[in-house]
Design an enzyme around this catalytic site. Structure first.
Site, mmCIF file in Angstrom:
data_model
loop_
_atom_site.group_PDB
_atom_site.id
_atom_site.type_symbol
_atom_site.label_atom_id
_atom_site.label_comp_id
_atom_site.label_asym_id
_atom_site.label_seq_id
_atom_site.Cartn_x
_atom_site.Cartn_y
_atom_site.Cartn_z
ATOM 1 N N LYS B 69 0.859 -1.194 0.000
ATOM 2 C CA LYS B 69 0.000 0.000 0.000
ATOM 3 C C LYS B 69 0.890 1.237 0.000
ATOM 4 O O LYS B 69 1.925 1.261 0.679
ATOM 5 C CB LYS B 69 -0.903 -0.045 1.236
ATOM 6 C CG LYS B 69 -1.951 1.052 1.292
ATOM 7 C CD LYS B 69 -2.827 0.886 2.540
ATOM 8 C CE LYS B 69 -3.896 1.935 2.644
ATOM 9 N NZ LYS B 69 -4.743 1.771 3.840
ATOM 10 N N SER B 144 -9.540 1.808 2.760
ATOM 11 C CA SER B 144 -8.648 2.517 1.880
ATOM 12 C C SER B 144 -7.606 1.619 1.190
ATOM 13 O O SER B 144 -7.008 2.044 0.197
ATOM 14 C CB SER B 144 -7.910 3.615 2.652
ATOM 15 O OG SER B 144 -7.129 3.062 3.680
ATOM 16 N N SER B 168 -10.006 -0.306 6.989
ATOM 17 C CA SER B 168 -9.283 -0.178 5.716
ATOM 18 C C SER B 168 -8.576 -1.431 5.228
ATOM 19 O O SER B 168 -8.118 -1.472 4.088
ATOM 20 C CB SER B 168 -8.271 0.960 5.792
ATOM 21 O OG SER B 168 -8.925 2.182 5.607
#
Lengths: 101, 462
Positions: B69, B144, B168
């Site tokens: 990420k 996210s 997330s």
């Protein structure tokens, strides 16, 4: 929760606190949106928190200190300045600070 | 089925070589990424070089490709947190978790898309455009960690690192049909993770198999002197947990089904019957209604964001504050308000007291049950554009996850089936540092259902 009257003046104050230059369109949009968000979260008043202590962290760790030591992950000067927009003789260079507004 | 251990075994027996595997992987990523937009930056040159030079496969992640990420600092590899403000930021150091992955032999494939600054649950607020859901390219992957979840769901590669503040990891895992493990707050170091809500942020793996999540957690977990909130508790042997096969008492709360799509409830009930068949007992418990978590998280997250984003002044790195997109500005403004004199008590302090109520509520629950199970999300993946209709979209999508995050608890999402072609997720969460029990139960469910066989049509088998 206390009632808060949102107007452009209040939104401008918050923008100043956050060091954000907002457009007039953003200012009026936030002035409209923020009261809506605050009313959406007002249901917290339904929960009784009398005599309840706040929790700021969940680990239960208290006063953890670090010995003074050389940090082996310290960065050298080159690495530190690598991403800076402007530097001058091993200093970060910034615009002059403005206090008025 | 490709697990980390099987892959490593195939390297060791010389059936495969990581260079061949990784170059194939990049080919497929380049083919699919124009539609998926799961990757913002590829690390192709270095990854291939590392793979080519590999001779020794002793390290637990030797030659294993992994997606990261984009809010983890990766030395000499662009890190943006999907925010244009950091468009040209190249970190001079590795986050602790990145260092651990590298030290264990992992090969970083690239940096994955996310909601800008991790503010959201759609990956639609990325300054670089939304990631799409591999099961339906007109739908959102969740967020996210949406880029990581979409990459894993597509097998590009099936291992990724994500981070969770309140949903997330688990929410995009649910919408993309993968395993997403959010550890106990403090179990994994936050050093080098671009901060969002510092009292909640937690790195964790997204994978297709519970075994891989357990293996990665074991390597990532542990005290870090660079993160004062990391715990010194010893790290359990999570691989052992995969074989423990204990019987658990599982809590279930009616409040976690309110407003949940009936198709998800149906799928959940099937999963519940499977867990019962495996010998686990269910017990009704009373939990604080998730509708309060939405409000509570909105206050805590905005407050911590307003403080964390202050460091972006465009002086030492990044572009000026005018580069913030609207979502970040919106959140900072509300955070500044809830922390300001005159409103602090009514909002921030009140929220932190309710956090205590939630923690106490869970403590009571865990006197009666070992773990709690619930649906992960109230709906399956929504269409592109839906996140723009509500400034609290993320909070609503994460409502069934937020309370456990706010209390710092560990949890996992498991895929339990498809509804109208879209993945449905089940979450298991437990008391502080109960990762061992969560992994044990998750593995039993996986063995029974082989949920990893559910794949999108474009799935790439490495």
């Amino acid at each position: 929760m206390s009632k808060f009257k949102f107007g452009l003046r209040q939104v401008k104050q918050l923008a100043l606190l956050m060091n954000l230059d907002l457009t007039s369109q953003e200012l009026s949009q936030f002035a409209k949106e923020m009261p809506q968000t605050l009313s959406a979260i007002a249901n917290l008043n339904e929960l009784d928190t009398q005599n309840i202590m706040p929790t700021y962290q969940t680990t239960g760790i208290v006063n953890r200190f670090q010995d003074e030591q050389i940090n082996e992950r310290n960065l050298d000067k080159k690495a530190i300045f690598k991403n800076a927009a402007r530097t001058h003789h091993d200093y970060f260079q910034i615009k002059g600070l403005k206090y008025s507004k | 089925m490709t697990t980390i251990n099987r892959l490593r075994q195939s390297y060791r027996t010389k059936k495969r070589h990581p260079a061949e595997l990784i170059s194939g992987l990049f080919k497929q990523i380049k083919k699919l990424n124009p539609q998926l937009n799961a990757y913002l930056t590829l690390n192709e040159e270095l990854a291939l070089k590392q793979a080519n030079e590999l001779k020794n496969f002793d390290l637990p992640l030797a030659g294993i490709p992994i997606a990261i990420k984009d809010n983890f600092c990766t030395k000499d590899l662009r890190t943006t947190a999907s925010a244009k403000l950091l468009d040209d930021f190249v970190p001079p150091y590795d986050a602790t978790v990145i260092k651990k992955l590298k030290d264990n032999g992992a090969i970083i494939i690239g940096k994955t898309n996310m909601d800008a600054w991790a503010h959201g649950s759609s990956t639609e607020t990325s300054d670089y455009g939304p990631t799409t859901n591999p099961y339906d390219l007109n739908r959102l992957p969740g967020g996210s960690s949406g880029g990581s979840a979409a990459a894993v769901a597509s097998g590009l590669p099936p291992f990724a690192l994500g981070s969770e503040t309140a949903g997330s990891i688990r929410q995009p895992a649910a919408w993309c049909g993968v395993v997403g493990l959010k550890p106990t707050y403090g179990r994994v170091s936050r050093y080098g993770l671009i901060a969002m809500g510092s009292s909640l942020d937690c790195p964790g793996p997204l994978t297709r198999h519970v075994e891989d999540a357990a293996l990665l957690l074991g390597l990532l977990a542990g005290y870090d002197k660079y993160d004062a909130t990391s715990t010194k508790e010893p790290v359990d042997n999570y691989l052992k947990a995969l074989k423990a096969k204990r019987k658990f008492t599982l809590g279930i709360s009616d409040d976690y089904f309110e407003g949940v799509d009936s198709k998800i409830i149906n799928e959940f009930m099937k999963a519940k019957r499977i867990l019962e068949k495996l010998g686990h007992n269910f017990k009704k418990i009373k939990l604080i209604n998730p509708k309060y978590s939405i409000s509570l998280y909105t206050i805590l997250q905005r407050a911590e964001v307003s403080s964390n984003l202050c460091r972006y002044d465009g002086v030492r790195f990044g572009k000026p504050r005018s580069s913030f997109s609207q979502q970040a500005k919106r959140r900072m403004m509300l955070g500044a308000f809830t922390l300001s004199v005159g409103y602090y008590d009514a909002y921030y302090l009140k929220a932190q007291k309710i956090r205590t109520l939630i923690i106490n509520n869970f403590k009571e629950a865990f006197k009666q049950v070992d773990l709690i199970v619930a649906p992960t999300t109230p709906v399956t993946a929504l269409k592109l554009g839906e996140s723009e209709t509500n400034p609290m979209f993320g909070e609503v999508m994460d409502q069934l996850i937020e309370a456990s995050s706010i209390a710092g608890l560990p949890g996992i999402n498991l895929p339990i089936g498809l509804q109208q072609g879209l993945p449905v997720g089940l979450q298991i969460f437990g008391p502080h540092l109960s990762e061992t029990e969560i992994i044990d139960l998750a593995k039993q469910y996986e063995d029974e259902t082989a949920f990893y066989q559910i794949k999108p049509s474009d799935f790439y088998e490495i």
